[in-house]
Design a protein around this motif. Structure first.
Motif, PDB file in Angstrom:
ATOM      1  N   THR A 184      29.346  -5.955  43.884  1.00  0.00           N
ATOM      2  CA  THR A 184      29.505  -5.287  42.591  1.00  0.00           C
ATOM      3  C   THR A 184      30.108  -3.895  42.797  1.00  0.00           C
ATOM      4  O   THR A 184      29.738  -3.187  43.725  1.00  0.00           O
ATOM      5  CB  THR A 184      28.147  -5.121  41.877  1.00  0.00           C
ATOM      6  N   ALA A 185      31.026  -3.524  41.930  1.00  0.00           N
ATOM      7  CA  ALA A 185      31.610  -2.179  41.997  1.00  0.00           C
ATOM      8  C   ALA A 185      31.640  -1.578  40.600  1.00  0.00           C
ATOM      9  O   ALA A 185      32.100  -2.218  39.651  1.00  0.00           O
ATOM     10  CB  ALA A 185      33.020  -2.223  42.570  1.00  0.00           C
ATOM     11  N   LEU A 186      31.132  -0.356  40.486  1.00  0.00           N
ATOM     12  CA  LEU A 186      31.166   0.375  39.217  1.00  0.00           C
ATOM     13  C   LEU A 186      32.092   1.576  39.360  1.00  0.00           C
ATOM     14  O   LEU A 186      32.035   2.285  40.370  1.00  0.00           O
ATOM     15  CB  LEU A 186      29.764   0.834  38.813  1.00  0.00           C
ATOM     16  N   VAL A 187      32.918   1.777  38.360  1.00  0.00           N
ATOM     17  CA  VAL A 187      33.748   2.981  38.291  1.00  0.00           C
ATOM     18  C   VAL A 187      33.484   3.663  36.954  1.00  0.00           C
ATOM     19  O   VAL A 187      33.666   3.063  35.894  1.00  0.00           O
ATOM     20  CB  VAL A 187      35.255   2.663  38.427  1.00  0.00           C
ATOM     21  N   ALA A 188      33.029   4.894  37.024  1.00  0.00           N
ATOM     22  CA  ALA A 188      32.832   5.695  35.815  1.00  0.00           C
ATOM     23  C   ALA A 188      34.048   6.592  35.632  1.00  0.00           C
ATOM     24  O   ALA A 188      34.427   7.322  36.553  1.00  0.00           O
ATOM     25  CB  ALA A 188      31.564   6.543  35.934  1.00  0.00           C
ATOM     26  N   VAL A 204      27.956 -10.019  38.047  1.00  0.00           N
ATOM     27  CA  VAL A 204      28.703  -8.847  37.597  1.00  0.00           C
ATOM     28  C   VAL A 204      29.454  -8.281  38.795  1.00  0.00           C
ATOM     29  O   VAL A 204      28.855  -7.731  39.715  1.00  0.00           O
ATOM     30  CB  VAL A 204      27.764  -7.781  36.995  1.00  0.00           C
ATOM     31  N   VAL A 205      30.774  -8.428  38.790  1.00  0.00           N
ATOM     32  CA  VAL A 205      31.573  -7.975  39.930  1.00  0.00           C
ATOM     33  C   VAL A 205      32.175  -6.597  39.706  1.00  0.00           C
ATOM     34  O   VAL A 205      32.449  -5.872  40.673  1.00  0.00           O
ATOM     35  CB  VAL A 205      32.693  -8.988  40.276  1.00  0.00           C
ATOM     36  N   ALA A 206      32.389  -6.217  38.448  1.00  0.00           N
ATOM     37  CA  ALA A 206      33.003  -4.917  38.171  1.00  0.00           C
ATOM     38  C   ALA A 206      32.487  -4.363  36.852  1.00  0.00           C
ATOM     39  O   ALA A 206      32.344  -5.085  35.867  1.00  0.00           O
ATOM     40  CB  ALA A 206      34.526  -5.032  38.117  1.00  0.00           C
ATOM     41  N   VAL A 207      32.210  -3.064  36.867  1.00  0.00           N
ATOM     42  CA  VAL A 207      31.840  -2.335  35.665  1.00  0.00           C
ATOM     43  C   VAL A 207      32.753  -1.127  35.567  1.00  0.00           C
ATOM     44  O   VAL A 207      32.828  -0.323  36.503  1.00  0.00           O
ATOM     45  CB  VAL A 207      30.371  -1.856  35.706  1.00  0.00           C
ATOM     46  N   ALA A 208      33.470  -1.019  34.464  1.00  0.00           N
ATOM     47  CA  ALA A 208      34.335   0.142  34.229  1.00  0.00           C
ATOM     48  C   ALA A 208      33.797   0.882  33.013  1.00  0.00           C
ATOM     49  O   ALA A 208      33.827   0.361  31.896  1.00  0.00           O
ATOM     50  CB  ALA A 208      35.780  -0.285  33.998  1.00  0.00           C
ATOM     51  N   HIS A 209      33.293   2.068  33.263  1.00  0.00           N
ATOM     52  CA  HIS A 209      32.668   2.842  32.193  1.00  0.00           C
ATOM     53  C   HIS A 209      33.663   3.891  31.684  1.00  0.00           C
ATOM     54  O   HIS A 209      33.895   4.908  32.320  1.00  0.00           O
ATOM     55  CB  HIS A 209      31.403   3.512  32.735  1.00  0.00           C
ATOM     56  N   THR A 210      34.266   3.610  30.526  1.00  0.00           N
ATOM     57  CA  THR A 210      35.248   4.531  29.944  1.00  0.00           C
ATOM     58  C   THR A 210      34.757   5.182  28.659  1.00  0.00           C
ATOM     59  O   THR A 210      35.391   6.113  28.168  1.00  0.00           O
ATOM     60  CB  THR A 210      36.583   3.820  29.627  1.00  0.00           C
ATOM     61  N   ASP A 235      32.848 -15.064  37.295  1.00  0.00           N
ATOM     62  CA  ASP A 235      32.487 -13.677  37.561  1.00  0.00           C
ATOM     63  C   ASP A 235      32.592 -12.885  36.261  1.00  0.00           C
ATOM     64  O   ASP A 235      33.402 -13.202  35.383  1.00  0.00           O
ATOM     65  CB  ASP A 235      33.418 -13.070  38.615  1.00  0.00           C
ATOM     66  N   VAL A 236      31.789 -11.830  36.175  1.00  0.00           N
ATOM     67  CA  VAL A 236      31.702 -11.049  34.949  1.00  0.00           C
ATOM     68  C   VAL A 236      32.236  -9.634  35.176  1.00  0.00           C
ATOM     69  O   VAL A 236      31.935  -9.002  36.190  1.00  0.00           O
ATOM     70  CB  VAL A 236      30.236 -10.972  34.454  1.00  0.00           C
ATOM     71  N   VAL A 237      33.021  -9.162  34.217  1.00  0.00           N
ATOM     72  CA  VAL A 237      33.507  -7.784  34.193  1.00  0.00           C
ATOM     73  C   VAL A 237      32.991  -7.133  32.915  1.00  0.00           C
ATOM     74  O   VAL A 237      33.034  -7.736  31.836  1.00  0.00           O
ATOM     75  CB  VAL A 237      35.047  -7.731  34.221  1.00  0.00           C
ATOM     76  N   VAL A 238      32.506  -5.911  33.038  1.00  0.00           N
ATOM     77  CA  VAL A 238      32.025  -5.159  31.884  1.00  0.00           C
ATOM     78  C   VAL A 238      32.863  -3.894  31.732  1.00  0.00           C
ATOM     79  O   VAL A 238      33.070  -3.162  32.709  1.00  0.00           O
ATOM     80  CB  VAL A 238      30.541  -4.769  32.036  1.00  0.00           C
TER      81      VAL A 238
END
Length: 279
Positions: A127-131, A85-91, A11-14
């Protein structure tokens, strides 16, 4: 000797942003996964990726300016090419104390839209994205019409909206508008993400102990912000680990019915401003 199972893609995390908050989130989400870390600073990116690899993470760095739509689209496609892509955390972002109003709008407002749009195209079931937005977004006083425009205008039209051009050279105002735009943009995007079996939310940190918050504390309004932490009863700043915990919750299995909303992680500061602060 036991035979090893065939290698399947991890699984991929970005994570966008290789600063204190992004690094804490990368450590929290990256174990046993392929980790892509994106940042506009080559030096910062290389140092963080090297540190994560030394700790055993399968970390890869991708130099990315999030204000450049094509660069963000390339990041999304690169990540999706390595697995689910299982998670994207946009910081990734800039602050009002160190950036011009124009840069804030290009990075914090438009850049966030680029991330939402690009990763929607590769999002799938789970997939879950958190901005990562800011409690500053809760202080913006915008009309319903202004918020509707920020929520739904095409990316190429955002910076020419009257609510955006009206900020002029006021960096603090630009920051509040950009962070409120993050909230309403995620609300509007939730439908499209739901239809893909995916989720999208924002986290709004208060004052968190990072290099960026140190610059904020040393800015003209920094002392006021720190005093408010005492006045609201929190008595301390937050930690990057606490933001990482919030992101882990919102991208994890316990939050499968949470989407299109914002989680304030500010020690109660926004609540104090609304209900107790003398205006």
């Amino acid at each position: 000797m036991a035979q090893r199972p065939s290698e399947e893609p991890r699984d991929v995390v970005v994570v966008t942003g290789a600063g204190g908050m992004g690094t804490a989130i990368a450590r929290r989400l990256g174990s046993g996964r392929t980790l892509f870390l994106a940042d506009a600073s080559r030096g910062q990116l290389d140092r963080t990726v090297a540190a994560l690899r030394a700790e055993g993470y399968a970390a890869h760095g991708v130099l990315t300016d999030i204000s450049d739509r094509a660069a963000v689209e390339k990041l999304a496609q690169t990540a999706a090419g390595e697995g689910k892509v299982v998670a994207v955390a946009h910081t990734a972002g800039v602050s009002a104390s160190i950036a011009s109003a124009r840069t804030i709008l290009e990075v914090d407002l438009l850049g966030t839209v680029h991330v939402i749009d690009a990763f929607e195209t590769v999002a799938g079931r789970g997939t879950a994205l958190v901005a990562v937005s800011s409690m500053a977004g809760h202080y913006a006083s915008l009309s319903p019409e202004e918020e509707a425009a920020l929520a739904t205008a095409p990316a190429e039209e955002l910076l020419s909206l009257p609510v955006v051009t009206a900020v002029g050279d006021d960096s603090l105002r630009a920051y509040m508008v950009a962070k409120r735009a993050n909230h309403v943009r995620v609300e509007a995007a939730a439908l499209a993400w739901n239809l893909r079996g995916a989720r999208i939310n924002t986290v709004s940190p208060g004052v968190v102990s990072t290099a960026m918050s140190k610059a904020e504390a040393e800015s003209p309004h920094g002392g006021h912000m720190l005093k408010m932490l005492d006045d609201c009863g929190a008595g301390r700043t937050g930690t990057p680990g606490e933001i990482a915990d919030a992101v882990a919750f919102l991208t994890g299995p316990q939050a499968q019915f949470i989407t299109g909303t914002d989680l304030l992680v500010d020690g109660g500061q926004a609540a104090w401003v609304r209900r107790h602060m003398r205006h």
